[in-house]
Design a protein around this motif. Structure first.
Motif, PDB file in Angstrom:
ATOM      1  N   HIS A  42       0.944  -1.211  -0.092  1.00 54.16           N
ATOM      2  CA  HIS A  42       0.067   0.077   0.105  1.00 54.16           C
ATOM      3  C   HIS A  42       0.967   1.166  -0.114  1.00 54.16           C
ATOM      4  N   ILE A  43       1.838   1.157   0.734  1.00 49.32           N
ATOM      5  CA  ILE A  43       2.917   2.429   0.753  1.00 49.32           C
ATOM      6  C   ILE A  43       3.578   2.744  -0.474  1.00 49.32           C
ATOM      7  N   LEU A  44       3.941   1.547  -1.155  1.00 50.87           N
ATOM      8  CA  LEU A  44       4.516   1.628  -2.446  1.00 50.87           C
ATOM      9  C   LEU A  44       3.690   2.149  -3.455  1.00 50.87           C
ATOM     10  N   ALA A  45       2.361   1.775  -3.359  1.00 47.85           N
ATOM     11  CA  ALA A  45       1.427   2.060  -4.468  1.00 47.85           C
ATOM     12  C   ALA A  45       0.964   3.591  -4.336  1.00 47.85           C
ATOM     13  N   ALA A  46       0.874   3.873  -2.828  1.00 47.67           N
ATOM     14  CA  ALA A  46       0.566   5.363  -2.824  1.00 47.67           C
ATOM     15  C   ALA A  46       1.560   6.410  -3.040  1.00 47.67           C
ATOM     16  N   GLU A  47       2.792   5.975  -2.837  1.00 46.67           N
ATOM     17  CA  GLU A  47       3.822   7.253  -2.603  1.00 46.67           C
ATOM     18  C   GLU A  47       4.874   7.138  -4.094  1.00 46.67           C
ATOM     19  N   GLN A  48       4.958   5.707  -4.597  1.00 49.29           N
ATOM     20  CA  GLN A  48       5.875   5.596  -5.804  1.00 49.29           C
ATOM     21  C   GLN A  48       5.358   6.148  -7.075  1.00 49.29           C
ATOM     22  N   ARG A  49       5.825   6.950  -7.742  1.00 49.58           N
ATOM     23  CA  ARG A  49       5.299   7.504  -9.051  1.00 49.58           C
ATOM     24  C   ARG A  49       6.240   7.067 -10.138  1.00 49.58           C
ATOM     25  N   LYS A  50       5.678   6.690 -11.336  1.00 51.30           N
ATOM     26  CA  LYS A  50       6.593   6.352 -12.641  1.00 51.30           C
ATOM     27  C   LYS A  50       7.590   7.526 -12.819  1.00 51.30           C
ATOM     28  N   THR A  51       7.354   8.721 -12.672  1.00 51.23           N
ATOM     29  CA  THR A  51       8.122   9.835 -13.004  1.00 51.23           C
ATOM     30  C   THR A  51       9.384   9.785 -11.942  1.00 51.23           C
ATOM     31  N   ASP A  52       9.369   9.029 -10.890  1.00 50.95           N
ATOM     32  CA  ASP A  52      10.550   8.845  -9.892  1.00 50.95           C
ATOM     33  C   ASP A  52      11.800   8.306 -10.655  1.00 50.95           C
ATOM     34  N   PHE A  53      11.487   7.149 -11.425  1.00 49.03           N
ATOM     35  CA  PHE A  53      12.539   6.483 -12.178  1.00 49.03           C
ATOM     36  C   PHE A  53      12.713   7.060 -13.826  1.00 49.03           C
ATOM     37  N   LYS A  54      11.830   8.051 -14.324  1.00 47.42           N
ATOM     38  CA  LYS A  54      11.977   8.376 -15.641  1.00 47.42           C
ATOM     39  C   LYS A  54      11.386  10.054 -15.584  1.00 47.42           C
ATOM     40  N   PRO A  55      12.422  10.935 -14.859  1.00 38.11           N
ATOM     41  CA  PRO A  55      12.084  11.957 -14.791  1.00 38.11           C
ATOM     42  C   PRO A  55      12.177  12.773 -16.016  1.00 38.11           C
TER      43      PRO A  55
END
Length: 649
Positions: A490-503
């Motif tokens: 749940h934490i990863l789904a809510a906090e991780q964004r795709k743009t984190d690793f492809k800014p």
């Protein structure tokens, strides 16, 4: 000379030696007197000194001869050692050459094996395709001549072929192949019916191995669910003959639970379907009839029936089919709105009381003391066993077991958000109580029964209760770990964004770990501390290792969901480095090793294409399957480039 040698004794003392020589000399004496002759004694001393000198020269010559012989043998031995060293060096050189040759041959053999596999795999597929074409032509001609279709003993092979042909036929255009598609479908249906009939017959005969074989074949057919329905229907035949439908249901679930794993590849699904069928066919109507009979006419009787039904459901706790009955209770709760199901909120209450436990153990201790003083010696073991049985019933079954059942029921599902996990508190208190129970067993019960047959009964009873507790503790810990992993998801789904690793802006990225990583690591550290505080001994390492392995699997699968630019890959490496730092808190070598390897894998996201092969052959990645390495390289946004594909091929 012989006389001189006789005077030497071990250990040698000079004064005693002179004294012995004087006594042996006529007229020597030791204190003087009339017989004392000093001249003769002097003469004897002079002669003896001469003898000693001669003896010394002889011994010296012998020593020199031995020294020369020793030096000669030493030189010969040194020469022989040098020759052996040279031979050993030659042998070692030959061994190295042989090892290099073996490595060269092994490399060639592996390369040849890869080439043969590359040739053989398409060949096997071609052969299989040719066979399928041959069978397809038989359907096209309208005459099935192959032995596999005409021989009833080859129904398994025929089922495999017709299943593949059925899949192929679905891709063919209907206007041109309608007739052959119809024939294949008809044969598919016939074989399916034959297999289900064969399964039904095998079940009636009780042939488990044949049922397992047929079920495995039917697994790929559409009628597999019908096979399960047949099994469920037949296993209930004769199961509900008594008036006690609850007891019959528990016995049936217990029997099927032992058997279903030997037959089906998905026993949990089959068991769940059986429970649903029992509820919908048997229990639902029974509960409804019992409640509706007095619902409006007699409120008191209605409440009595309701209480009775509730009590009967609770008595399923004592059956071995615990998982199945828990599912049954949940369905009853959902369908009747009765508070029977496992989804309860304990509000942090463990339902274990140290005060109650201490009082029980103190009263039992006094009972053992009275038993020891008042019982007849022949009745002492029997009376002590009765006291122990009462302690087991009220302390272990009524108190600890009830708390474990309630704790299990209070564990939320793995997909619950912001779940509060209290079962580890139950584990901690239950362990403490059981240590006290074990101490009383050894200190107060053992002396009373140690020399009687009741000893084996008590030990077995204690072993049984421990195993029952361990099963529930293991089950609860496993569910708790699942909940922990669910919270991390749940934490990863809510906090991780795709743009984190492809800014979007590669030049404006601050290299640090992401917010999702910070929150996950914070949560994990709290759970690790809680586990250490709740358990002791090897149990801590066992549970932490299981949590660590699941934690690693979660992060590994999470990272596989994204594409990585160069800067995004650097950020992923920073995240994994923080996860690895968190893994050190586990103090489990395997967990740290897993995250070390994951960190090394993440380097594949940023390394230059020219250095890919070198990194893959490094110490941490050399032993990994090539498909794993490839799966990480594929996550790079530049994977499609010809340069990268060429370097990794």
């Amino acid at each position: 000379m012989a006389t001189t040698a006789e005077l030497f004794e071990e250990p040698f003392v000079a004064d005693e030696y002179i004294e012995r020589l004087a006594w042996r000399t006529p007229g020597g004496g030791s204190r003087g007197g009339e017989a004392f002759d000093p001249k003769r004694l002097l003469e004897e001393f002079v002669n003896h000194i001469q003898e000693l000198q001669v003896m010394d020269e002889r011994i010296q010559r012998k020593v020199e001869k031995l020294e020369q012989q020793c030096q000669k043998e030493a030189k010969e031995f040194a020469k022989k050692v040098q020759e052996l060293q040279k031979s050993n060096q030659v042998a070692f050189q030959h061994f190295q050459e042989l090892d290099e040759h073996i490595s060269y041959v092994a490399t060639k053999v592996c390369h040849l094996g890869d080439q043969l596999e590359g040739v053989n795999t398409p060949r096997q597929r071609a052969v299989e395709a040719q066979k399928l074409m041959k069978y397809f032509n038989e359907f096209l001609d309208g005459e099935l001549k192959s032995d596999v279709f005409t021989n009833s003993e080859k129904i398994k092979e025929a089922a495999d072929i017709i299943q593949k042909l059925h899949l192929i036929a679905q891709e063919l255009p209907f206007d041109r192949f309608s007739e052959v598609k119809s024939k294949i479908a008809s044969k598919y249906h016939d074989l399916e019916c034959q297999l289900i009939q064969e399964f039904t017959s095998a079940q009636r005969r009780g042939e488990i191995s044949r049922m397992r074989e047929v079920a495995a074949v039917l697994l790929h057919f559409k009628g597999y669910s019908h096979c399960v329905d047949v099994y469920i229907k037949q296993c209930q035949e004769g199961a509900f003959l008594r008036n006690d439908v609850f007891e019959d249901a528990a016995i049936l679930c217990q029997r099927v639970n032992k058997q279903v794993g030997e037959i089906f590849s998905n026993p949990e699904t089959v068991l769940a379907k059986l429970i649903q069928n029992i509820f919908e066919v048997k229990l639902q109507s029974y509960v409804k009839d019992q409640l509706e009979e007095h619902r409006k006419s007699d409120a008191e009787q209605y409440l009595k029936n309701l209480y009775d039904l509730y009590t009967r459901i609770q008595i399923h706790k004592r059956t071995e089919a615990k998982l199945s009955i828990q599912d049954l209770k949940e369905r009853l709760r959902q369908r009747t709105n009765l508070p029977l199901g496992p989804s309860i909120d304990t509000h942090g209450e463990t339902f274990l009381s140290q005060e109650v436990v201490v009082n029980l153990l103190q009263e039992t201790k006094q009972a053992f003391e009275r038993c020891h003083r008042l019982s007849d010696p022949s009745d002492l073991p029997k009376n002590a066993f009765r006291i122990f049985s009462m302690l087991v019933e009220f302390l272990c079954t009524e108190h600890i077991d009830y708390a474990l059942e309630t704790g299990l029921a209070g564990i939320p599902s793995s997909d619950s958000k912001n779940a509060n996990l209290y079962f580890l508190d139950v584990v901690h208190q239950a362990n403490t109580i059981f240590h006290l129970f074990d101490k009383q067993f050894n200190d107060h019960l053992m002396p009373l029964i140690s020399s009687s047959p009741k000893l084996s009964e008590c030990l077995q009873k204690k072993k049984d209760i421990i195993e029952q507790m361990e099963v529930k503790l293991d089950m609860g810990i496993d569910r708790t770990l699942n909940c922990m992993i669910g919270q991390m998801k749940h934490i990863l789904a809510a906090e991780q964004r795709k743009t984190d690793f492809k800014p979007e802006d590669e030049n404006n990225v601050l290299i640090q770990y992401t917010n999702a990583c910070v929150k996950v690591c914070g949560y994990v550290r709290k759970q690790v501390e809680k586990i250490r505080n709740s358990m002791d001994g090897k149990n801590v390492d066992t549970v932490l290792m299981e949590l660590g392995v699941r934690f690693h699997r979660l992060i590994y699968e999470h990272l596989q969901q994204y594409s990585y630019s160069c800067m995004g890959g650097m950020l992923a490496i920073c995240d994994v480095a923080e996860y690895r730092k968190c893994a050190k808190d586990f103090k489990i070598a395997l967990v740290l090793q897993l995250f070390d390897t994951l960190h090394a894998l993440c380097n594949l996201l940023v390394v230059a294409p020219d250095n890919l092969k070198q990194v893959c052959s490094g110490e941490q990645l050399a032993n990994l399957d090539k498909n794993i390495l490839h799966s990480f390289v594929q996550l790079r946004v530049d994977y499609r480039s010809a340069r990268l594909a060429r370097h990794f091929s």
